[in-house]
Design a protein around this motif. Structure first.
Motif, mmCIF file in Angstrom:
data_model
loop_
_atom_site.group_PDB
_atom_site.id
_atom_site.type_symbol
_atom_site.label_atom_id
_atom_site.label_comp_id
_atom_site.label_asym_id
_atom_site.label_seq_id
_atom_site.Cartn_x
_atom_site.Cartn_y
_atom_site.Cartn_z
ATOM 1 N N SER A 161 4.277 10.658 -16.151
ATOM 2 C CA SER A 161 3.023 11.330 -16.481
ATOM 3 C C SER A 161 2.008 11.189 -15.356
ATOM 4 C CB SER A 161 2.450 10.756 -17.782
ATOM 5 O OG SER A 161 1.195 11.320 -18.066
ATOM 6 N N LEU A 162 1.906 9.989 -14.769
ATOM 7 C CA LEU A 162 0.982 9.772 -13.652
ATOM 8 C C LEU A 162 1.353 10.645 -12.472
ATOM 9 C CD1 LEU A 162 -1.309 8.198 -12.239
ATOM 10 C CD2 LEU A 162 0.387 6.457 -11.643
ATOM 11 N N SER A 163 2.634 10.681 -12.144
ATOM 12 C CA SER A 163 3.108 11.503 -11.025
ATOM 13 C C SER A 163 2.760 12.967 -11.235
ATOM 14 C CB SER A 163 4.621 11.339 -10.869
ATOM 15 O OG SER A 163 5.133 12.266 -9.945
ATOM 16 N N ASN A 164 3.052 13.486 -12.414
ATOM 17 C CA ASN A 164 2.794 14.900 -12.702
ATOM 18 C C ASN A 164 1.307 15.215 -12.735
ATOM 19 O OD1 ASN A 164 5.521 15.479 -12.862
ATOM 20 N ND2 ASN A 164 5.627 15.166 -15.065
ATOM 21 N N SER A 165 0.500 14.276 -13.237
ATOM 22 C CA SER A 165 -0.946 14.499 -13.305
ATOM 23 C C SER A 165 -1.541 14.651 -11.912
ATOM 24 C CB SER A 165 -1.628 13.338 -14.033
ATOM 25 O OG SER A 165 -1.231 13.279 -15.381
ATOM 26 N N VAL A 166 -1.087 13.828 -10.972
ATOM 27 C CA VAL A 166 -1.603 13.920 -9.605
ATOM 28 C C VAL A 166 -1.152 15.226 -8.955
ATOM 29 C CG1 VAL A 166 -1.542 12.884 -7.297
ATOM 30 C CG2 VAL A 166 -1.828 11.438 -9.320
ATOM 31 N N PRO A 174 3.394 21.979 -7.004
ATOM 32 C CA PRO A 174 4.496 21.855 -7.959
ATOM 33 C C PRO A 174 5.141 20.484 -7.862
ATOM 34 C CG PRO A 174 5.200 23.135 -6.053
ATOM 35 C CD PRO A 174 3.727 22.893 -5.887
ATOM 36 N N PRO A 175 5.524 19.866 -8.967
ATOM 37 C CA PRO A 175 6.205 18.565 -8.908
ATOM 38 C C PRO A 175 7.515 18.674 -8.142
ATOM 39 C CG PRO A 175 5.466 19.047 -11.144
ATOM 40 C CD PRO A 175 5.301 20.314 -10.351
ATOM 41 N N ASP A 176 7.917 17.579 -7.535
ATOM 42 C CA ASP A 176 9.193 17.511 -6.827
ATOM 43 C C ASP A 176 10.286 17.222 -7.856
ATOM 44 O OD1 ASP A 176 11.387 17.070 -5.263
ATOM 45 O OD2 ASP A 176 10.563 15.353 -4.169
ATOM 46 N N ASN A 177 11.067 18.231 -8.194
ATOM 47 C CA ASN A 177 12.093 18.064 -9.226
ATOM 48 C C ASN A 177 13.128 17.012 -8.853
ATOM 49 O OD1 ASN A 177 10.912 19.977 -10.856
ATOM 50 N ND2 ASN A 177 12.253 21.645 -10.202
ATOM 51 N N LYS A 220 12.251 16.040 -12.495
ATOM 52 C CA LYS A 220 12.920 16.734 -13.596
ATOM 53 C C LYS A 220 14.434 16.629 -13.478
ATOM 54 C CE LYS A 220 12.934 21.232 -15.944
ATOM 55 N NZ LYS A 220 12.436 22.637 -15.890
ATOM 56 N N SER A 221 14.934 16.554 -12.239
ATOM 57 C CA SER A 221 16.374 16.484 -12.008
ATOM 58 C C SER A 221 16.896 15.051 -11.851
ATOM 59 C CB SER A 221 16.734 17.285 -10.742
ATOM 60 O OG SER A 221 16.347 18.633 -10.870
ATOM 61 N N GLN A 224 0.832 -1.199 0.000
ATOM 62 C CA GLN A 224 0.000 0.000 0.000
ATOM 63 C C GLN A 224 0.870 1.253 0.000
ATOM 64 O OE1 GLN A 224 -2.934 -0.052 3.145
ATOM 65 N NE2 GLN A 224 -3.841 -1.976 2.434
ATOM 66 N N GLY A 225 0.352 2.302 -0.593
ATOM 67 C CA GLY A 225 1.069 3.567 -0.621
ATOM 68 C C GLY A 225 0.270 4.616 -1.353
ATOM 69 N N THR A 226 0.880 5.762 -1.595
ATOM 70 C CA THR A 226 0.215 6.863 -2.297
ATOM 71 C C THR A 226 1.079 7.328 -3.460
ATOM 72 O OG1 THR A 226 1.229 8.572 -0.898
ATOM 73 C CG2 THR A 226 -0.875 7.657 -0.151
ATOM 74 N N ILE A 227 0.447 7.979 -4.417
ATOM 75 C CA ILE A 227 1.189 8.569 -5.521
ATOM 76 C C ILE A 227 1.977 9.765 -4.993
ATOM 77 C CG2 ILE A 227 1.025 9.661 -7.788
ATOM 78 C CD1 ILE A 227 0.288 6.682 -7.722
ATOM 79 N N ASN A 228 3.257 9.795 -5.281
ATOM 80 C CA ASN A 228 4.183 10.849 -4.855
ATOM 81 C C ASN A 228 4.422 10.870 -3.348
ATOM 82 O OD1 ASN A 228 4.424 11.761 -7.550
ATOM 83 N ND2 ASN A 228 2.575 13.004 -7.325
ATOM 84 N N GLY A 229 3.944 9.827 -2.644
ATOM 85 C CA GLY A 229 4.229 9.725 -1.214
ATOM 86 C C GLY A 229 3.506 10.727 -0.342
#
Length: 534
Positions: A273-278, A285-288, A295-296, A232-237
């Motif tokens: 794409s899934l990470s950024n969509s959420v 803002p996404p975690d670079n 992104k990094s 179990q977990g979440t998208i992007n934590g």
């Protein structure tokens, strides 16, 4: 894990994830995420706690109309409050009203919580768990039992913790999920305890970890290595306190590093794409710096690194970025070498002559500007203009000859911000003025106002982000500032930079670069191009 059966993937973004600070989702947002998770191949989607709030109740009513292809929708709640009132317990009846095929309930497996929090003795707590699970099973639901605080409880009193687990199993639970609710357990402890639980039970074991020790992903992977079959977990934590185990990291680690597999074939190249969509639906803002998808994650800055990556990317990249839908990036900075310049030029479609002297000139120019405070790894449009200029292919489309900004304010009167510019375009000199909401906005309006007559196409572009960074904080108000501007034409965005001890001048540099970049890169023009560079 090569010979292991498929692992179940359980997402709790819509419930546990929304308990995180500054995290909120509308019903429509939750429905959109549900569809994305199902399309990606998640096995279980935990939609919320239907008895806790009207929003989750509405979500479940609307979610029943979604035709899920891969996932089962799951409602979450607790055991009943009292063992002698099971059939009328509002939490359990609310879970049934959600009409989901799967229900997850949590119960106390740490004796301190049972005794102090609920005021129950061991037998009463076991009875509560048994009757709650059995009640839901007898109504045709698949039931997952979340053993709350299990690892702390097991370390404190293993007999009590195991008794509660085995009670849930005897009542008909389909899965036993071990929860590191406080997030303080170490990976080696998780591995050992999961093995001991598996040897003492007969149904699939799951893992649910929190990130308070920055070990949620490591702990989840340790549990899977020990034999857990459900994660179990979440998208992007996202989640309460420090967050939950990040499925975006767990999934590629299982597939690419542990040779494991999930029930459904997951499109790993859609992971980024899934990470950024959420993130977008969360308005965050996404975690670079996020592993795999940031992104990094595959960005290279040091010249020696870049030189090696150009020869063989695996020398400095643990996987092919395209595997997870990401891409390799090379940054240009004071750490750059000739390899960085060559890579970025190729990436931008710019042909560079095979001249060592030209490369050295560009590198030295970049290092000098970065020493002065410019930052090109986050302002690639300014870098591209600089490169074209050094190659003799770019000449600014206009020149700002003079700029004045007038700021006026007084008590009980609206403030007035006005910019006055003198601009030269193709040997013609124009002056204009514009008012704005603040001096930079006035400057932006004045610049566009005078240039629209020469270059009508700039009507389509707009400033979408503006950031200021003080570079020499100890110098106080006399310090240099760096201005980063992001501009968009509705189809693409680009970033430019300006540096000065004067924030207006730095803003004007970045604004000028943003317009010059757009004009230089237009495919079809409706204006006269600037004169050839001499």
């Amino acid at each position: 894990m090569k010979n292991r059966s498929a692992i179940e993937l359980y997402d709790t973004t819509l419930r546990d994830g929304t308990q995180g600070e500054k995290i909120t989702l509308s019903v429509q947002d939750k429905l959109l995420i549900t569809e994305k998770l199902d399309e990606f191949g998640v096995d279980y989607i935990e939609g919320g706690w239907p008895s806790s709030n009207p929003k989750d109740e509405e979500f479940f009513r609307r979610a029943l109309h979604i035709q899920l292809k891969n996932a089962k929708l799951c409602a979450f709640g607790s055991t009943a409050r009292k063992p002698d009132n099971i059939e009328k317990d509002p939490n359990l009846t609310g879970l049934l009203k959600s009409e989901t095929p799967v229900i997850t309930i949590f119960g106390k497996t740490w004796k301190a919580h049972s005794a102090v929090g609920l005021g129950l003795n061991d037998e009463e707590n076991a009875e509560l768990i048994f009757k709650s699970v059995n009640f839901l099973k007898n109504r045709g639901r698949q039931v997952l039992f979340d053993a709350e605080h299990f690892f702390d409880g097991y370390k404190d009193n293993p007999v009590f913790a195991m008794t509660m687990l085995q009670t849930a199993e005897e009542a008909g639970a389909d899965r036993l999920v071990l929860c590191d609710t406080n997030g303080g357990t170490m990976p080696h402890e998780v591995y050992t305890i999961v093995q001991e639980v598996i040897s003492a039970t007969n149904i699939p074991i799951g893992i649910h970890t929190h990130n308070d020790s920055d070990l949620a992903v490591a702990n989840a992977l340790s549990a899977l290595r020990a034999g857990a079959a459900h994660v179990q977990g979440t998208i992007n934590g996202i989640g309460e306190r420090c967050g939950n185990a990040n499925l975006i990291s767990i999934i590629p680690n299982v597939i690419l590093k542990l040779n494991g597999h999930f029930h459904h074939k997951l499109n790993l190249n859609q992971l980024t794409s899934l990470s950024n969509s959420v993130y977008e639906l969360l308005n965050l803002p996404p975690d670079n710096r996020a592993p795999f998808v940031g992104k990094s994650a595959f960005a290279h800055k040091g010249g020696i690194h870049v030189s090696a990556v150009l020869k063989e990317s695996s020398l400095y990249e643990h996987i092919d970025p395209k595997t997870v839908g990401n891409r390799q990036r090379v940054l240009v900075s004071e750490l750059a070498g000739q390899s960085n310049i060559r890579y970025k030029a190729k990436e931008l479609g710019i042909e560079l002559p095979d001249s060592g002297e030209l490369f050295k000139k560009i590198v030295q120019r970049i290092k000098k500007l970065e020493y002065e405070g410019f930052q090109f790894d986050v302002a690639e449009a300014s870098f591209e203009l600089l490169l074209h200029h050094e190659l003799g292919k770019f000449k600014p489309f206009f020149e700002v000859l003079e700029s004045k900004v007038h700021i006026e304010s007084a008590k009980n009167r609206e403030p007035v911000d006005q910019a006055i510019l003198k601009i030269e375009v193709n040997d013609e000199i124009e002056m204009t003025a514009a008012d704005g909401d603040g001096p930079v906005n006035a400057l932006d309006k004045a610049l566009r106002k005078v240039l629209r007559g020469f270059y009508p196409a700039i009507r389509t572009i707009k400033l979408v982000d503006y950031k200021v960074r003080v570079l020499e904080e100890k110098k106080g108000t006399s310090a240099k500032v760096r201005v980063l501007i992001e501009t968009s034409d509705g189809h693409s965005t680009w970033s430019t930079v300006g540096v000065s001890t004067n924030i207006i001048d730095a803003s004007l540099q970045a604004l000028s670069d943003s317009i010059n970049y757009y004009l230089f890169n237009m495919q079809e023009t409706t204006y006269a191009a600037p004169a050839e560079v001499q």
